[in-house]
Design a protein around this motif. Structure first.
Motif, PDB file in Angstrom:
ATOM      1  N   LEU A 110      30.507   9.876 -32.537  1.00 38.43           N
ATOM      2  CA  LEU A 110      30.048  11.260 -32.423  1.00 38.43           C
ATOM      3  C   LEU A 110      31.231  12.221 -32.381  1.00 38.43           C
ATOM      4  O   LEU A 110      31.237  13.239 -33.086  1.00 38.43           O
ATOM      5  CB  LEU A 110      29.201  11.410 -31.148  1.00 38.43           C
ATOM      6  CG  LEU A 110      28.966  12.837 -30.641  1.00 38.43           C
ATOM      7  CD1 LEU A 110      28.074  13.612 -31.602  1.00 38.43           C
ATOM      8  CD2 LEU A 110      28.356  12.816 -29.241  1.00 38.43           C
ATOM      9  N   GLY A 114      31.695  14.397 -35.596  1.00 43.21           N
ATOM     10  CA  GLY A 114      31.388  15.790 -35.269  1.00 43.21           C
ATOM     11  C   GLY A 114      32.590  16.687 -35.429  1.00 43.21           C
ATOM     12  O   GLY A 114      32.481  17.814 -35.929  1.00 43.21           O
ATOM     13  N   SER A 118      32.905  19.682 -38.170  1.00 40.23           N
ATOM     14  CA  SER A 118      33.178  21.051 -37.718  1.00 40.23           C
ATOM     15  C   SER A 118      34.428  21.618 -38.384  1.00 40.23           C
ATOM     16  O   SER A 118      34.472  22.804 -38.737  1.00 40.23           O
ATOM     17  CB  SER A 118      33.324  21.080 -36.199  1.00 40.23           C
ATOM     18  OG  SER A 118      34.465  20.349 -35.784  1.00 40.23           O
ATOM     19  N   SER A 141      32.348  20.481 -28.998  1.00 40.54           N
ATOM     20  CA  SER A 141      31.072  21.165 -29.205  1.00 40.54           C
ATOM     21  C   SER A 141      29.983  20.190 -29.619  1.00 40.54           C
ATOM     22  O   SER A 141      28.822  20.337 -29.215  1.00 40.54           O
ATOM     23  CB  SER A 141      31.231  22.249 -30.273  1.00 40.54           C
ATOM     24  OG  SER A 141      32.172  23.225 -29.876  1.00 40.54           O
ATOM     25  N   SER A 142      30.332  19.189 -30.426  1.00 41.12           N
ATOM     26  CA  SER A 142      29.341  18.187 -30.809  1.00 41.12           C
ATOM     27  C   SER A 142      28.902  17.362 -29.605  1.00 41.12           C
ATOM     28  O   SER A 142      27.731  16.969 -29.506  1.00 41.12           O
ATOM     29  CB  SER A 142      29.909  17.277 -31.907  1.00 41.12           C
ATOM     30  OG  SER A 142      30.942  16.434 -31.409  1.00 41.12           O
ATOM     31  N   GLY A 205      29.844  22.051 -34.997  1.00 39.97           N
ATOM     32  CA  GLY A 205      29.955  20.867 -34.157  1.00 39.97           C
ATOM     33  C   GLY A 205      28.780  20.733 -33.209  1.00 39.97           C
ATOM     34  O   GLY A 205      28.243  19.638 -33.017  1.00 39.97           O
ATOM     35  N   PHE A 208      25.791  19.574 -35.156  1.00 37.11           N
ATOM     36  CA  PHE A 208      25.980  18.170 -35.520  1.00 37.11           C
ATOM     37  C   PHE A 208      25.638  17.268 -34.342  1.00 37.11           C
ATOM     38  O   PHE A 208      24.977  16.235 -34.500  1.00 37.11           O
ATOM     39  CB  PHE A 208      27.417  17.923 -35.966  1.00 37.11           C
ATOM     40  CG  PHE A 208      27.686  16.498 -36.393  1.00 37.11           C
ATOM     41  CD1 PHE A 208      27.604  16.140 -37.729  1.00 37.11           C
ATOM     42  CD2 PHE A 208      28.019  15.519 -35.462  1.00 37.11           C
ATOM     43  CE1 PHE A 208      27.843  14.833 -38.124  1.00 37.11           C
ATOM     44  CE2 PHE A 208      28.252  14.213 -35.848  1.00 37.11           C
ATOM     45  CZ  PHE A 208      28.169  13.870 -37.186  1.00 37.11           C
ATOM     46  N   GLY A 209      26.095  17.637 -33.143  1.00 35.24           N
ATOM     47  CA  GLY A 209      25.821  16.825 -31.958  1.00 35.24           C
ATOM     48  C   GLY A 209      24.342  16.717 -31.664  1.00 35.24           C
ATOM     49  O   GLY A 209      23.842  15.637 -31.310  1.00 35.24           O
TER      50      GLY A 209
END
Length: 230
Positions: A110, A114, A118, A141-142, A205, A208-209
């Motif tokens: 991840l 991520g 990003s 952020s992800s 990000g 994406f997470g």
């Protein structure tokens, strides 16, 4: 400062978050020990250069010469210690409970995917050539996005200054993270004053997470049931 409240389960050794924490710290210290010219050279060699992935041919060249790996290597470079400190704090707050649920290998995937996603989003959003995108902000952020998707009803402890006293309160995590996400959107379109920060990377990000956690939710649930002995 926020303190995540993870779900109750058997404690297992967490290795991915401490490993990333140590790697980010060591990379910054190593870069800080070299001369300014060396730091600039390292940033240009390992950071993500904007304006270089805007065509099919550019992607072919990046894949053939290995420069596409800059999307990953740029995660471990930071502009200054405040930039690094902010990422490390949020990595610990949200990374430890996220890793505890999804496992070290999935969490590491991840963070890296991520972060790369990003960085790519930042490159495409900035558009202008001859700029460098660095830092783990998008990757962190992800992690925050995945935390929200995994623990939508979790509560975070917040220390609030009330006059001469500090008051510890718990608020729903989605409120604080939602406020954080809103700030990213505002900063992304606030103009050139904040142009040095790749805010689109933070937003990409985070999204994406969320998607990553939702797509792997069934596998994470099986892992948690196995850990709890169900």
């Amino acid at each position: 400062m926020f303190v995540g409240i993870p779900p109750r389960q058997h404690r297992r050794l967490l290795w991915a978050t401490p490993l990333l924490f140590a790697t980010l710290w060591v990379a910054y210290v190593a870069a800080a020990l070299v001369a300014p010219a060396g730091r600039i050279a390292a940033t240009l060699d390992w950071g993500v250069l904007t304006g270089g992935l805007d065509s099919v041919q550019a992607w072919r060249n990046a894949l053939s010469d290995g420069s596409v790996l800059r999307l990953f290597s740029g995660l471990f470079l930071h502009a200054d210690w405040l930039h690094l400190l902010g990422n490390l704090v949020f990595l610990l707050i949200f990374g430890l409970p996220a890793e505890r649920s999804m496992g070290g290998r999935r969490f590491l995937l991840l963070f890296l995917l991520g972060g790369a996603f990003s960085n790519l989003a930042a490159v495409l959003a900035i558009g202008a050539p001859d700029r460098v995108v660095i830092g783990a902000s998008g990757a962190v952020s992800s992690v925050i996005g995945a935390y929200l998707a995994l623990f939508p009803s979790a509560r975070l402890g917040v220390v609030l200054p009330l006059g001469l006293f500090l008051q510890f309160v718990r608020v729903p995590a989605f409120l604080l993270i939602g406020l954080w996400a809103l700030l990213q959107l505002l900063f992304a379109y606030s103009g050139p004053a904040l142009g040095a920060v790749a805010w689109p990377a933070h937003i990409a990000g985070f999204l994406f997470g969320v998607v990553f956690a939702l797509l792997t939710r069934a596998a994470i649930a099986r892992r948690l049931r196995h850990n709890r002995g169900y």
